[in-house]
Design a protein around this motif. Structure first.
Motif, PDB file in Angstrom:
ATOM      1  N   ILE A 105       0.869  -1.171   0.000  1.00  0.00           N
ATOM      2  CA  ILE A 105       0.000   0.000   0.000  1.00  0.00           C
ATOM      3  C   ILE A 105       0.906   1.221   0.000  1.00  0.00           C
ATOM      4  CG2 ILE A 105      -1.844   1.248   1.165  1.00  0.00           C
ATOM      5  CD1 ILE A 105      -2.715  -1.480   0.256  1.00  0.00           C
ATOM      6  N   ILE A 106       0.800   2.066  -1.035  1.00  0.00           N
ATOM      7  CA  ILE A 106       1.779   3.133  -1.235  1.00  0.00           C
ATOM      8  C   ILE A 106       1.087   4.468  -1.516  1.00  0.00           C
ATOM      9  CG2 ILE A 106       3.783   3.876  -2.581  1.00  0.00           C
ATOM     10  CD1 ILE A 106       4.064   0.922  -3.446  1.00  0.00           C
ATOM     11  N   GLU A 107       1.568   5.516  -0.851  1.00  0.00           N
ATOM     12  CA  GLU A 107       1.171   6.883  -1.174  1.00  0.00           C
ATOM     13  C   GLU A 107       2.188   7.456  -2.150  1.00  0.00           C
ATOM     14  OE1 GLU A 107      -1.054   9.077   2.460  1.00  0.00           O
ATOM     15  OE2 GLU A 107       1.078   8.721   2.733  1.00  0.00           O
ATOM     16  N   LEU A 108       1.711   8.051  -3.231  1.00  0.00           N
ATOM     17  CA  LEU A 108       2.585   8.673  -4.223  1.00  0.00           C
ATOM     18  C   LEU A 108       2.439  10.189  -4.153  1.00  0.00           C
ATOM     19  CD1 LEU A 108       1.817   6.315  -7.249  1.00  0.00           C
ATOM     20  CD2 LEU A 108       3.672   6.112  -5.583  1.00  0.00           C
ATOM     21  N   TYR A 109       3.578  10.882  -4.263  1.00  0.00           N
ATOM     22  CA  TYR A 109       3.590  12.339  -4.174  1.00  0.00           C
ATOM     23  C   TYR A 109       4.216  12.941  -5.426  1.00  0.00           C
ATOM     24  CZ  TYR A 109       2.522  11.878   0.803  1.00  0.00           C
ATOM     25  OH  TYR A 109       1.924  11.577   1.999  1.00  0.00           O
ATOM     26  N   GLU A 110       3.816  14.170  -5.729  1.00  0.00           N
ATOM     27  CA  GLU A 110       4.420  14.929  -6.816  1.00  0.00           C
ATOM     28  C   GLU A 110       4.689  16.340  -6.306  1.00  0.00           C
ATOM     29  OE1 GLU A 110       2.595  16.427 -10.848  1.00  0.00           O
ATOM     30  OE2 GLU A 110       3.201  14.334 -11.076  1.00  0.00           O
ATOM     31  N   LYS A 111       5.980  16.715  -6.277  1.00  0.00           N
ATOM     32  CA  LYS A 111       6.404  18.002  -5.737  1.00  0.00           C
ATOM     33  C   LYS A 111       5.927  18.175  -4.299  1.00  0.00           C
ATOM     34  CE  LYS A 111       6.527  20.251 -10.267  1.00  0.00           C
ATOM     35  NZ  LYS A 111       6.011  21.362 -11.119  1.00  0.00           N
ATOM     36  N   GLY A 112       5.943  17.065  -3.554  1.00  0.00           N
ATOM     37  CA  GLY A 112       5.577  17.101  -2.151  1.00  0.00           C
ATOM     38  C   GLY A 112       4.090  17.064  -1.883  1.00  0.00           C
ATOM     39  N   ILE A 113       3.274  17.025  -2.931  1.00  0.00           N
ATOM     40  CA  ILE A 113       1.813  17.015  -2.777  1.00  0.00           C
ATOM     41  C   ILE A 113       1.295  15.611  -3.061  1.00  0.00           C
ATOM     42  CG2 ILE A 113      -0.363  17.957  -3.632  1.00  0.00           C
ATOM     43  CD1 ILE A 113       1.190  20.475  -4.427  1.00  0.00           C
ATOM     44  N   LYS A 114       0.440  15.105  -2.182  1.00  0.00           N
ATOM     45  CA  LYS A 114      -0.079  13.749  -2.344  1.00  0.00           C
ATOM     46  C   LYS A 114      -0.888  13.619  -3.627  1.00  0.00           C
ATOM     47  CE  LYS A 114      -2.920  12.327   0.825  1.00  0.00           C
ATOM     48  NZ  LYS A 114      -3.347  11.804   2.147  1.00  0.00           N
ATOM     49  N   LYS A 115      -0.525  12.591  -4.423  1.00  0.00           N
ATOM     50  CA  LYS A 115      -1.150  12.421  -5.730  1.00  0.00           C
ATOM     51  C   LYS A 115      -2.053  11.193  -5.795  1.00  0.00           C
ATOM     52  CE  LYS A 115       0.012  12.206 -10.664  1.00  0.00           C
ATOM     53  NZ  LYS A 115       1.109  12.218 -11.666  1.00  0.00           N
ATOM     54  N   ALA A 116      -1.629  10.089  -5.169  1.00  0.00           N
ATOM     55  CA  ALA A 116      -2.420   8.863  -5.296  1.00  0.00           C
ATOM     56  C   ALA A 116      -2.132   7.911  -4.143  1.00  0.00           C
ATOM     57  CB  ALA A 116      -2.128   8.165  -6.626  1.00  0.00           C
ATOM     58  N   LEU A 117      -3.084   7.027  -3.893  1.00  0.00           N
ATOM     59  CA  LEU A 117      -2.903   5.906  -2.981  1.00  0.00           C
ATOM     60  C   LEU A 117      -3.138   4.647  -3.802  1.00  0.00           C
ATOM     61  CD1 LEU A 117      -2.542   4.864  -0.026  1.00  0.00           C
ATOM     62  CD2 LEU A 117      -5.033   4.859   0.135  1.00  0.00           C
ATOM     63  N   VAL A 118      -2.107   3.786  -3.904  1.00  0.00           N
ATOM     64  CA  VAL A 118      -2.199   2.616  -4.764  1.00  0.00           C
ATOM     65  C   VAL A 118      -1.905   1.335  -3.981  1.00  0.00           C
ATOM     66  CG1 VAL A 118      -1.553   3.925  -6.815  1.00  0.00           C
ATOM     67  CG2 VAL A 118       0.219   2.758  -5.489  1.00  0.00           C
ATOM     68  N   LYS A 119      -2.339   0.230  -4.564  1.00  0.00           N
ATOM     69  CA  LYS A 119      -2.062  -1.091  -3.994  1.00  0.00           C
ATOM     70  C   LYS A 119      -1.456  -1.960  -5.081  1.00  0.00           C
ATOM     71  CE  LYS A 119      -4.253  -5.039  -1.664  1.00  0.00           C
ATOM     72  NZ  LYS A 119      -5.546  -5.611  -1.191  1.00  0.00           N
ATOM     73  N   TYR A 120      -0.300  -2.580  -4.788  1.00  0.00           N
ATOM     74  CA  TYR A 120       0.330  -3.534  -5.691  1.00  0.00           C
ATOM     75  C   TYR A 120       0.057  -4.934  -5.162  1.00  0.00           C
ATOM     76  CZ  TYR A 120       3.212   0.358  -7.477  1.00  0.00           C
ATOM     77  OH  TYR A 120       3.655   1.530  -8.036  1.00  0.00           O
ATOM     78  N   GLU A 121      -0.507  -5.791  -6.024  1.00  0.00           N
ATOM     79  CA  GLU A 121      -0.785  -7.154  -5.578  1.00  0.00           C
ATOM     80  C   GLU A 121      -0.937  -8.078  -6.784  1.00  0.00           C
ATOM     81  OE1 GLU A 121      -3.551  -9.339  -2.218  1.00  0.00           O
ATOM     82  OE2 GLU A 121      -4.423  -7.678  -3.344  1.00  0.00           O
TER      83      GLU A 121
END
Length: 282
Positions: A105-121
């Motif tokens: 479960i990963i939070e992704l950021y762009e320029k320090g701003i939260k962009k997405a919450l994803v799940k790899y499975e």
């Protein structure tokens, strides 16, 4: 359906699991999240290892790029191959890569701003939420996200927590690149390793570099057009690669074998790739 409280629980897990465990810090390259041979780079990752999971945080200088919990992991060096496999639509896969009982479960950021919450499975990427201008853009895992920049327009389409379409409309070139399509482009011999072999046999590593005993890791960016030809090929890490070799690759890409182009809605489309090649001197 994934409820908002479930997403909150996942976010809580990311933050709470950073409290315990052993911390490891290393530096990595920006292209493939692998450890760098250099003492330090602009990109840093920290890993907090506990009994059955690892919390990983990535930074560019002091700006947060991502943070997440990798469940079923005890060795932080296994995380990069797991990420690469999911990010490349399963094109790149190591024989030793284990997927069973592992997910992230990963939070992704762009320029320090939260962009997405994803799940790899199990080779799948689920987008649990996507933010635009700090506001949730998806409802029940579905929606369209449009971002306009000076030179391009990016459009992502989501259904049931899966990204089903991702395109970049390039204003100057007047074309559209697909980063998510119904069918991904297929390299020679059916695998990315076939492409590696094609490049290495077409472009021999310069003798001057061999005499200096200078090995090379080359990061290539290129577009597979609607006919399967490779265009706009360039070396991303030019400063680290022999200049003669860079010139050969960037001016002679037409000598490489054609791919099977990507398809969307039954039609061939342009798609972009970023690939790592390693030339080992023996």
């Amino acid at each position: 359906m994934i409820k908002p409280f479930y997403i909150f629980a996942l976010l809580f897990a990311i933050y709470s699991q950073q409290l315990d465990g052993q911390t490891t810090v290393n530096y990595f390259d920006s292209n493939y999240l692998e450890e760098s041979k250099q003492a330090k780079t602009s990109f840093k990752r920290s890993f907090i290892t506990s009994k059955d999971s690892i919390v990983a945080k990535a930074y560019r200088k002091d700006t947060l790029l991502s943070q997440g919990v990798f469940y079923g992991f005890s060795n932080y060096k296994e995380i990069a191959p797991f990420e690469i496999y999911h990010k490349t639509q399963n094109i790149v896969k190591l024989k030793s890569l284990r997927l069973k009982k592992r997910f992230a479960i990963i939070e992704l950021y762009e320029k320090g701003i939260k962009k997405a919450l994803v799940k790899y499975e199990n080779g799948n990427v689920y987008t649990l939420q996507r933010w635009l201008n700090n506001k949730p853009a998806l409802e029940d895992g579905s929606g369209i996200v449009l971002e306009e920049q000076d030179s391009s327009i990016q459009v992502e389409t989501f259904e049931n927590f899966k990204r089903i379409k991702a395109i970049t409309i390039r204003k100057q070139q007047g074309d559209t690149l697909y980063f998510q399509s119904d069918k991904a482009a297929i390299p020679p011999s059916g695998s990315i390793y076939g492409f590696h072999k094609d490049v290495k046999s077409t472009f021999k590593y310069p003798k001057t570099a061999r005499k200096k005993n200078k090995e090379a890791i080359v990061y290539l960016y290129f577009i597979v057009d609607k006919t399967g030809s490779l265009t706009e090929l360039r070396v991303l890490n030019k400063n680290e690669v022999d200049k003669t070799f860079v010139y050969l690759i960037e001016t002679k890409s037409y000598q490489l074998q054609k791919w099977v182009p990507a398809f969307h809605d039954g039609k061939p489309v342009k798609t972009a790739f970023q690939v790592k090649l390693q030339f080992i001197l023996r």
